[in-house]
Design a protein around this motif. Structure first.
Motif, short mmCIF file in Angstrom:
data_model
loop_
_atom_site.label_atom_id
_atom_site.label_comp_id
_atom_site.label_asym_id
_atom_site.label_seq_id
_atom_site.Cartn_x
_atom_site.Cartn_y
_atom_site.Cartn_z
N TRP A 26 0.85 -1.29 0.15
CA TRP A 26 0.01 0.02 0.13
C TRP A 26 0.91 1.26 -0.07
CZ3 TRP A 26 -4.94 -1.40 -1.29
CH2 TRP A 26 -4.92 -2.81 -0.91
N GLY A 27 2.24 1.26 0.15
CA GLY A 27 2.99 2.18 -0.23
C GLY A 27 3.52 2.97 0.97
N SER A 55 3.15 3.72 6.20
CA SER A 55 4.18 3.27 7.11
C SER A 55 3.54 3.31 8.49
CB SER A 55 5.20 4.20 7.20
OG SER A 55 4.63 5.56 7.64
N LYS A 56 4.17 2.41 9.45
CA LYS A 56 3.85 2.49 10.79
C LYS A 56 3.72 3.63 11.55
CE LYS A 56 6.77 -1.74 11.25
NZ LYS A 56 5.40 -2.71 10.96
N GLN A 57 4.39 4.69 11.33
CA GLN A 57 4.36 5.97 11.91
C GLN A 57 3.19 6.76 11.19
OE1 GLN A 57 7.78 8.48 11.22
NE2 GLN A 57 6.85 10.45 12.12
N ALA A 58 3.14 6.80 9.96
CA ALA A 58 1.66 7.20 9.40
C ALA A 58 0.29 6.38 9.98
CB ALA A 58 1.88 7.01 7.82
N VAL A 59 0.41 5.27 10.02
CA VAL A 59 -1.03 4.57 10.57
C VAL A 59 -0.89 4.94 12.01
CG1 VAL A 59 -1.62 2.19 11.03
CG2 VAL A 59 -0.56 2.66 8.96
N ARG A 60 0.09 4.97 12.98
CA ARG A 60 -0.09 5.46 14.06
C ARG A 60 -0.67 6.97 14.35
NH1 ARG A 60 4.95 2.64 15.14
NH2 ARG A 60 4.70 0.57 16.19
N SER A 61 -0.21 7.67 13.28
CA SER A 61 -0.83 8.98 13.41
C SER A 61 -2.25 9.03 13.10
CB SER A 61 0.08 9.84 12.38
OG SER A 61 -0.25 11.11 12.34
N ARG A 62 -2.64 8.48 12.10
CA ARG A 62 -4.14 8.17 11.73
C ARG A 62 -4.92 7.64 12.87
NH1 ARG A 62 -1.71 7.97 6.63
NH2 ARG A 62 -1.80 5.55 6.43
N GLY A 98 -7.90 10.08 0.17
CA GLY A 98 -7.25 9.68 -1.23
C GLY A 98 -6.01 8.78 -0.96
N LEU A 99 -5.80 8.12 0.06
CA LEU A 99 -4.41 7.27 -0.06
C LEU A 99 -4.57 5.99 -0.87
CD1 LEU A 99 -4.21 7.45 3.86
CD2 LEU A 99 -3.15 8.68 2.17
N LEU A 100 -5.72 5.74 -1.26
CA LEU A 100 -5.69 4.49 -2.29
C LEU A 100 -5.81 4.85 -3.52
CD1 LEU A 100 -8.12 2.02 0.12
CD2 LEU A 100 -5.47 2.12 0.19
N VAL A 101 -6.88 5.72 -4.00
CA VAL A 101 -6.78 6.12 -5.26
C VAL A 101 -6.94 7.70 -5.28
CG1 VAL A 101 -8.47 6.37 -7.25
CG2 VAL A 101 -8.16 4.04 -6.02
N GLU A 102 -6.14 8.49 -5.96
CA GLU A 102 -6.02 9.98 -5.70
C GLU A 102 -7.58 10.53 -6.07
OE1 GLU A 102 -3.56 13.66 -7.57
OE2 GLU A 102 -3.11 11.53 -8.11
N GLY A 103 -7.67 11.40 -4.94
CA GLY A 103 -9.09 12.04 -5.18
C GLY A 103 -10.27 11.34 -4.77
N SER A 104 -10.24 10.00 -4.10
CA SER A 104 -11.23 9.45 -3.85
C SER A 104 -11.10 9.14 -2.17
CB SER A 104 -11.24 7.81 -4.30
OG SER A 104 -12.06 7.02 -3.63
N TRP A 105 -12.09 9.84 -1.59
CA TRP A 105 -12.15 10.02 -0.12
C TRP A 105 -12.97 9.14 0.74
CZ3 TRP A 105 -10.01 14.34 3.08
CH2 TRP A 105 -8.89 15.04 2.37
N GLY A 106 -12.86 8.71 1.71
CA GLY A 106 -13.81 8.06 2.55
C GLY A 106 -13.55 8.26 3.98
N ILE A 107 -14.87 8.34 4.88
CA ILE A 107 -15.01 8.47 6.07
C ILE A 107 -15.76 7.27 6.60
CG2 ILE A 107 -15.97 9.96 7.92
CD1 ILE A 107 -16.13 12.27 5.97
N ALA A 108 -15.23 6.68 7.85
CA ALA A 108 -15.89 5.68 8.53
C ALA A 108 -16.02 5.75 9.97
CB ALA A 108 -15.06 4.35 8.29
#
Length: 252
Positions: free
Chosen positions: A170-171, A175-182, A196-206
């Motif tokens: 997934w790029g 990274s571990k640091q990025a996931v911890r931050s999110r 838009g982390l998986l497809v540029e311009g495609s956002w999601g909220i959950a």
């Protein structure tokens, strides 16, 4: 999805079937299945051939691509009466889609993955196509996986992050640091945002849905294009998801 050395035949079969089940309608090549499962190509081909003989997979004679077979459908139809958990969320998804114009989804936690079980398309003509029924993501990937990961008990979530490398598939944004931050941001807001982390311009909220013991078990998601997920609108969408997720948590 990687298969460790020594994995049993049953586990390998499960990997192969799940991999085919998460591909789009075009099907999967033998090489693609081998790559996704981490199995040698000859082993993959042998398993697929044996599964085809039993009707669990089917091969398109023109393209050579593999699809799930009729036996999977028949078994699934029998199991649905006991395991289908999507029926009680259809009204919630329809309400979310109608109120927001965005597409709404319901995903469940299965092991250390999320599996999308139900969807309802919104009225807005531009859509994100990242999610669809049957697709799987590891925890920490996509907004549903992030919402569920964030609400696992702290030590459990941190152990998973420490032991899991999401960057290969997934790029660096995973990274571990990025996931911890999110994860931290999700806990602060109450809901998860995938910018838009998986497809540029495609956002999601959950937002996570909890069982009676207080553990996260599923998630509600709204997806759409960036122009619809403005900084001003995201909190409103997040509150709507939290409200509906709370409703589902009380239904069981």
């Amino acid at each position: 999805m990687r298969s460790p050395l020594g994995t049993s035949v049953i586990a390998k079969v499960g990997l192969v079937l799940r991999t085919i089940g998460t591909t789009d309608t075009a099907g999967a090549t033998t090489s693609a299945v081998a790559r996704e499962t981490g199995l040698p190509r000859p082993t993959t081909h042998r398993l697929l051939t044996d599964l085809a003989d039993q009707g669990f997979v089917d091969r398109n004679a023109d393209t050579g691509r593999w699809h799930l077979g009729p036996e999977v459908y028949l078994l699934g139809a029998v199991a649905a009466a006991r395991y289908d958990v999507s029926g009680h969320v259809r009204d919630v998804l329809a309400d979310l889609a109608e109120q927001t114009g965005e597409s709404a989804y319901f995903s469940v936690l299965r092991g250390r993955e999320t599996v999308c079980l139900a969807e309802c398309e919104g009225s807005f003509p531009l859509r994100s196509h990242v999610l669809y029924e049957g697709i799987r993501f590891p925890l920490g990937v996509a907004s549903a996986g992030l919402a569920l990961l964030a609400h696992l008990p702290g030590a459990e979530a941190q152990d998973y992050i420490s032991a899991t490398d999401l960057t290969t598939r997934w790029g660096r944004s995973h990274s571990k640091q990025a996931v911890r931050s999110r994860v931290a941001a999700t806990l602060e807001r109450g809901y998860a945002v995938n910018p838009g982390l998986l497809v540029e311009g495609s956002w999601g909220i959950a937002a996570a849905v909890f069982d009676r013991a207080g553990r996260p078990r599923s998630a509600l998601t709204l997806t759409g294009v960036r122009s619809r997920f403005t900084d001003e609108r995201i909190p409103t969408l997040g509150r709507m998801l939290l409200d509906r997720a709370h409703l589902l948590s009380r239904r069981d």
